[in-house]
Design a protein around this motif. Structure first.
Motif, short mmCIF file in Angstrom:
data_model
loop_
_atom_site.label_atom_id
_atom_site.label_comp_id
_atom_site.label_asym_id
_atom_site.label_seq_id
_atom_site.Cartn_x
_atom_site.Cartn_y
_atom_site.Cartn_z
N LEU A 1 0.32 8.86 10.49
CA LEU A 1 -0.68 9.07 9.44
C LEU A 1 -0.19 8.49 8.12
O LEU A 1 -0.92 7.77 7.42
N LYS A 2 1.06 8.79 7.79
CA LYS A 2 1.64 8.28 6.54
C LYS A 2 1.67 6.75 6.55
O LYS A 2 1.27 6.10 5.57
N LEU A 3 2.12 6.17 7.65
CA LEU A 3 2.19 4.71 7.77
C LEU A 3 0.79 4.09 7.66
O LEU A 3 0.59 3.11 6.95
N GLY A 4 -0.17 4.69 8.36
CA GLY A 4 -1.53 4.17 8.32
C GLY A 4 -2.14 4.19 6.93
O GLY A 4 -2.75 3.20 6.49
N ILE A 5 -1.96 5.28 6.23
CA ILE A 5 -2.49 5.39 4.87
C ILE A 5 -1.83 4.36 3.95
O ILE A 5 -2.49 3.72 3.14
N MET A 6 -0.52 4.19 4.08
CA MET A 6 0.18 3.23 3.22
C MET A 6 -0.28 1.80 3.52
O MET A 6 -0.43 0.99 2.60
N ILE A 7 -0.53 1.48 4.78
CA ILE A 7 -1.05 0.14 5.13
C ILE A 7 -2.42 -0.07 4.49
O ILE A 7 -2.71 -1.14 3.95
N LEU A 8 -3.28 0.96 4.54
CA LEU A 8 -4.60 0.84 3.91
C LEU A 8 -4.48 0.63 2.40
O LEU A 8 -5.26 -0.12 1.81
N LEU A 9 -3.49 1.27 1.78
CA LEU A 9 -3.28 1.06 0.35
C LEU A 9 -2.80 -0.36 0.08
O LEU A 9 -3.21 -0.99 -0.90
N TRP A 10 -1.91 -0.87 0.94
CA TRP A 10 -1.46 -2.26 0.78
C TRP A 10 -2.62 -3.23 0.91
O TRP A 10 -2.65 -4.26 0.27
N MET A 11 -3.58 -2.87 1.77
CA MET A 11 -4.76 -3.72 1.98
C MET A 11 -5.79 -3.54 0.86
O MET A 11 -6.81 -4.22 0.85
N ARG A 12 -5.52 -2.62 -0.07
CA ARG A 12 -6.38 -2.34 -1.23
C ARG A 12 -7.78 -1.89 -0.84
O ARG A 12 -8.76 -2.27 -1.47
N LYS A 13 -7.86 -1.08 0.21
CA LYS A 13 -9.15 -0.48 0.60
C LYS A 13 -9.43 0.65 -0.38
O LYS A 13 -8.73 1.66 -0.39
N LEU A 14 -10.47 0.49 -1.21
CA LEU A 14 -10.74 1.45 -2.27
C LEU A 14 -10.96 2.87 -1.74
O LEU A 14 -10.53 3.83 -2.37
N TRP A 15 -11.61 3.02 -0.59
CA TRP A 15 -11.87 4.34 -0.05
C TRP A 15 -10.59 5.04 0.40
O TRP A 15 -10.55 6.26 0.52
N ALA A 16 -9.52 4.27 0.62
CA ALA A 16 -8.26 4.87 1.09
C ALA A 16 -7.49 5.56 -0.04
O ALA A 16 -6.68 6.44 0.23
N TYR A 17 -7.75 5.20 -1.29
CA TYR A 17 -7.01 5.78 -2.40
C TYR A 17 -7.28 7.29 -2.55
O TYR A 17 -6.32 8.07 -2.61
#
Length: 160
Positions: free
Chosen positions: A90-106
């Motif tokens: 979960l932590k890894l997935g969320i951090m990857i989404l942040l790296w991808m700059r997905k606004l909904w992930a923030y």
């Protein structure tokens, strides 16, 4: 003097890298626990600690690790394996989404990190572990960095 926005962004990127690395290692450790037979875990602990015990029979850490290994049944091993794999994944997935700059992930990342802080805080109050307190403070700092980065990336609403 106010920190430069690039410094905040750099801190955000560094924090994401640390959280992603730890999440990946945690997920791998969980998978390792799930895929490794319990007897092999016990033999590995014995092999890792027997030299220390032979050198210093009163070594507290090695003795503690050996004791914990003897009361580490398969059910407990599987629980920790699932917990570490899911928590780290979960932590890894969320951090990857942040790296991808997905606004909904923030906002999602801030909620998940806040839940981690609540868990770490309650465990810290129960056990008094300084490690959990440091993790909670780091996660709180990450929430602030995620918020700041999200605000910087979020498009401004158009005014007529």
């Amino acid at each position: 003097m106010k920190p430069h926005p690039r410094l905040w962004h750099w801190l955000f990127e560094a924090g994401v890298a640390v959280k992603a690395s730890l999440g990946g290692l945690e997920a791998l450790a969980g998978l390792g626990l799930l895929l490794t037979p319990n007897a092999l875990v016990l033999r590995l602990v014995g092999w890792l600690t027997h030299f220390e015990i032979a050198e210093d029979p009163s070594d507290r850490l090695a003795s503690y690790v050996q004791h914990i290994a003897t009361i580490f049944p398969v059910g407990v091993q599987h629980f920790y394996g699932v917990y570490l794999a899911l928590h780290g994944g979960l932590k890894l997935g969320i951090m990857i989404l942040l790296w991808m700059r997905k606004l909904w992930a923030y906002p999602l990342a801030m909620v998940i990190l806040a839940l981690f802080v609540v868990y770490e805080g309650t465990e810290w109050l129960r056990d008094g572990s300084p490690f959990l307190a440091v993790l909670a403070v780091f996660d709180l700092f990450m929430i602030g960095l995620v918020w700041k980065e999200w605000r910087a990336l979020k498009p401004e609403p158009a005014h007529p």
